[in-house]
Scaffold this active site. Structure first.
Site, mmCIF file in Angstrom:
data_model
loop_
_atom_site.group_PDB
_atom_site.id
_atom_site.type_symbol
_atom_site.label_atom_id
_atom_site.label_comp_id
_atom_site.label_asym_id
_atom_site.label_seq_id
_atom_site.Cartn_x
_atom_site.Cartn_y
_atom_site.Cartn_z
ATOM 1 N N ASP A 169 -17.825 -18.194 -21.031
ATOM 2 C CA ASP A 169 -18.553 -19.275 -20.370
ATOM 3 C C ASP A 169 -19.922 -18.808 -19.893
ATOM 4 O O ASP A 169 -20.946 -19.480 -20.100
ATOM 5 C CB ASP A 169 -17.762 -19.791 -19.165
ATOM 6 C CG ASP A 169 -16.716 -20.819 -19.537
ATOM 7 O OD1 ASP A 169 -16.855 -21.471 -20.587
ATOM 8 O OD2 ASP A 169 -15.749 -20.984 -18.772
ATOM 9 N N ILE A 170 -19.944 -17.668 -19.227
ATOM 10 C CA ILE A 170 -21.193 -17.192 -18.621
ATOM 11 C C ILE A 170 -22.230 -16.872 -19.691
ATOM 12 O O ILE A 170 -23.407 -17.251 -19.572
ATOM 13 C CB ILE A 170 -20.914 -15.972 -17.732
ATOM 14 C CG1 ILE A 170 -20.091 -16.405 -16.507
ATOM 15 C CG2 ILE A 170 -22.219 -15.310 -17.282
ATOM 16 C CD1 ILE A 170 -19.517 -15.257 -15.718
#
Length: 409
Positions: A180-181
């Site tokens: 996600d990051i």
């Protein structure tokens, strides 16, 4: 900490239709750099992560508020406007806001915004300069495009877990939601590239980011090891596939990371450790040889390193130019004097309690246009009235009517 907006993206306005982590990571980064971010949330509920706790921000009596640490981690420098986009009037409000925005960022499933009239295809003619960034699990095309995407699943599907963990143990995920990051980081770069194109040509476009694509892209040397050799790398625990010794070793009172990156560093390590004979041993003289003789060399080093405490190795090896570090717990990270000197912890006054909340700082440092921490993560709908009245010019009675009818919160 400065309250003024000095960032290089000052004047850029972003409509944020994202939630959870990947999208909010991208929009917080752009907000830190000076962009004005308008976060659209569901009235009464808001971003899913608001309730993802404990821990939660606490009030003056030490009681939990409704604001989770998870939500606080990626939502500063944003204005929260609560609009129900399932209602036609809510959709109309979003389009009115878009008229003054440069970017729309969304992370609905593929086609999910079409039923609200807010897909890229439905908006591109009316907003030809709009940069429309879509973040999904698997991108806008391909056989998996309709699937929902989750960081954990993508770490597995993208190969990361196959190279993470002990050789004889289970595949392991990274301890943070790295897929996600990193997708959020890629999204912020892609948005800026699309804006540069827009500013040069007047043409907006859709930016398509997928968690799986992003994860495959940062397989980096491990992915290339396979593409070059045809052999899929496996799990090596804390060891490195291409460098030896480059791993965790147990000391007399803990652990260290020894990261010998070249033959000169190996010679310096051996000199400090009293293992000078290894330098001239043809089995260990070069990194290529050391990789081949990993199973012979590592146990020899482990026995020597285990006899001395961590401080002996970290201080002594630093003095001779050999990369070595302790393995800090997260509390030790934030107590580290270098981390503190680099201002990687900032405090912002929380709007719900008026109390300071500590946040992880932005790592980007600029000599002329520093990042700014202007606004703590907002409560759900905190800025609805302000944005609708000042940006759209809606009168008070109209705002009250929209609230009474459930269009806004």
């Amino acid at each position: 900490m400065s309250d003024s907006n000095t960032g290089p993206l000052k004047g850029l306005r972003i409509l944020d239709l994202t939630r959870i982590l990947a999208g909010p990571t991208a929009t917080q980064l752009l907000g830190d750099l000076g962009a004005e971010v308008i976060k659209i949330e569901r009235p009464g509920a808001g971003d899913d992560t608001r309730s993802w706790g404990p821990p939660y921000h606490k009030d003056a009596d030490g009681q939990d508020t409704s604001e989770s640490a998870y939500y606080l981690s990626v939502n500063r420098n944003k204005h929260s406007v609560a609009i129900d986009i399932e209602k036609s009037e809510g959709q109309a409000l979003v389009k009115q806001l878009l008229a003054s925005c440069d970017v729309l960022v969304e992370n609905f499933k593929v086609g999910g915004l079409a039923k609200y009239g807010l897909s890229y295809e439905q908006l591109k003619e009316g907003f030809p300069r709009l940069v429309y960034c879509s973040i999904t699990g698997f991108g806008q095309t391909g056989p998996y495009a309709p699937r929902a995407g989750y960081d954990y699943l993508v770490q597995g599907m993208g190969g990361v877990m196959s190279v993470t963990g002990e050789a004889d143990g289970q595949p392991l995920k990274v301890g943070i939601a790295i897929a996600d990051i990193m997708t959020g980081m890629h999204a912020s770069v892609a948005i800026l590239a699309a804006l540069r194109h827009r500013d040069a040509t007047g043409q907006g476009q859709q930016v398509d980011l997928g968690l799986l694509d992003s994860t495959v892209s940062w397989l980096a040397n491990q992915g290339m090891n396979y593409l070059v050799s045809g052999k899929a790398p496996g799990r090596l625990g804390n060891a490195h596939p291409n460098i030896v010794p480059y791993q965790v070793f147990e000391t007399a009172d803990g652990h260290i990371i020894l990261a010998v990156g070249n033959d000169s560093q190996f010679a310096k390590f051996c000199g400090f450790a009293g293992l000078g004979d290894l330098v001239s041993d043809p089995r260990f003289a070069t990194n290529r040889a050391r990789v081949a003789a990993r199973n012979d060399l590592v146990p020899m080093l482990a026995g020597v390193i285990a006899a001395k405490p961590t401080a002996h190795w970290t201080a002594g090896l630093e003095a001779v130019g050999v990369p070595c570090s302790p393995i800090n717990t997260i509390d030790q990270v934030f107590a580290d004097p270098h981390v503190q000197a680099r201002e990687m912890v900032v405090e912002m006054e929380h709007p719900l309690t008026g109390l300071p909340v500590k946040m992880i700082g932005n790592p980007q440092k600029y000599s002329a246009t520093p990042v700014s921490y202007r606004k703590a993560p907002p409560t759900c709908g905190e800025d609805t009235v302000d944005v609708l009245s000042n940006l759209l010019g809606l009168p008070t009675d109209e705002i009250e009517r929209l609230r009474d009818s459930g269009v806004i919160g």
